[in-house]
Write a protein that holds these residues in place. Structure first.
Motif, mmCIF file in Angstrom:
data_model
loop_
_atom_site.group_PDB
_atom_site.id
_atom_site.type_symbol
_atom_site.label_atom_id
_atom_site.label_comp_id
_atom_site.label_asym_id
_atom_site.label_seq_id
_atom_site.Cartn_x
_atom_site.Cartn_y
_atom_site.Cartn_z
ATOM 1 N N MET A 91 0.863 -1.048 0.075
ATOM 2 C CA MET A 91 -0.028 0.036 0.126
ATOM 3 C C MET A 91 0.952 1.160 -0.048
ATOM 4 N N ILE A 92 1.928 1.289 0.535
ATOM 5 C CA ILE A 92 2.809 2.437 0.712
ATOM 6 C C ILE A 92 3.561 2.824 -0.474
ATOM 7 N N VAL A 93 4.056 1.676 -0.956
ATOM 8 C CA VAL A 93 4.566 1.531 -2.419
ATOM 9 C C VAL A 93 3.702 2.130 -3.400
ATOM 10 N N ALA A 94 2.616 1.739 -3.356
ATOM 11 C CA ALA A 94 1.264 2.055 -4.362
ATOM 12 C C ALA A 94 1.283 3.632 -4.164
ATOM 13 N N LEU B 150 3.020 5.931 -2.769
ATOM 14 C CA LEU B 150 4.438 6.757 -3.387
ATOM 15 C C LEU B 150 4.591 6.759 -4.821
ATOM 16 N N PHE B 151 3.999 5.737 -5.333
ATOM 17 C CA PHE B 151 3.987 5.697 -6.763
ATOM 18 C C PHE B 151 2.913 6.622 -7.408
ATOM 19 N N VAL B 152 1.725 6.728 -6.722
ATOM 20 C CA VAL B 152 0.680 7.499 -7.367
ATOM 21 C C VAL B 152 1.102 9.132 -7.085
ATOM 22 N N LEU B 153 1.756 9.376 -5.800
ATOM 23 C CA LEU B 153 2.085 10.707 -5.518
ATOM 24 C C LEU B 153 3.208 11.295 -6.740
#
Length: 128
Positions: A36-39, A41-44
């Motif tokens: 969830m955190i990686v996703a 960061l990817f969206v941001l």
């Protein structure tokens, strides 16, 4: 009876993973949390990349940076469709009157030696 057993089996297999009891200290939630955190960061990162591209290239989403020779220093409204505007063109300042479909030069400001009030007190035909 077979229908009831089939329905019960279907409900048990379709139950969400969070409804299962945690055995072994809760290590099952670590991997989904990291995903969830990686996703996020990817969206941001994608949003920041699009913002940078839109402001840099001037795609029309954001106003382009103003780097011309004419700079608007200040604008004041005097009523509906009426106002004054202080602009700088090549290190000279001008006070413009704006109204409806007209733009008039009210005064050419001489620089730091004259104040705004002194310039307004001058007659329109006088020169410095």
């Amino acid at each position: 009876m077979i229908r009831t057993q089939a329905m019960l089996l279907l409900l048990v297999t379709a139950a969400p993973a969070w409804a299962e009891p945690v055995v072994g200290g809760g290590g099952d939630l670590f991997i989904p949390w990291i995903k969830m955190i990686v996703a996020l960061l990817f969206v941001l990162g994608l949003i920041l990349l699009l913002y940078y591209g839109a402001s840099r290239k001037g795609f029309g989403l954001l106003p382009a940076a103003r780097t011309g020779q004419i700079k608007v220093l200040e604008m004041r409204s005097l009523g509906p469709k009426k106002g004054v505007c202080l602009i700088r063109v090549r290190d000279e300042e001008f006070l413009l009157g704006l109204g409806g479909d007209r733009v008039e030069l009210l005064a050419r400001l001489e620089g730091p030696k004259t104040t705004f009030a002194e310039t307004l007190d001058k007659q329109p035909g006088e020169s410095a």
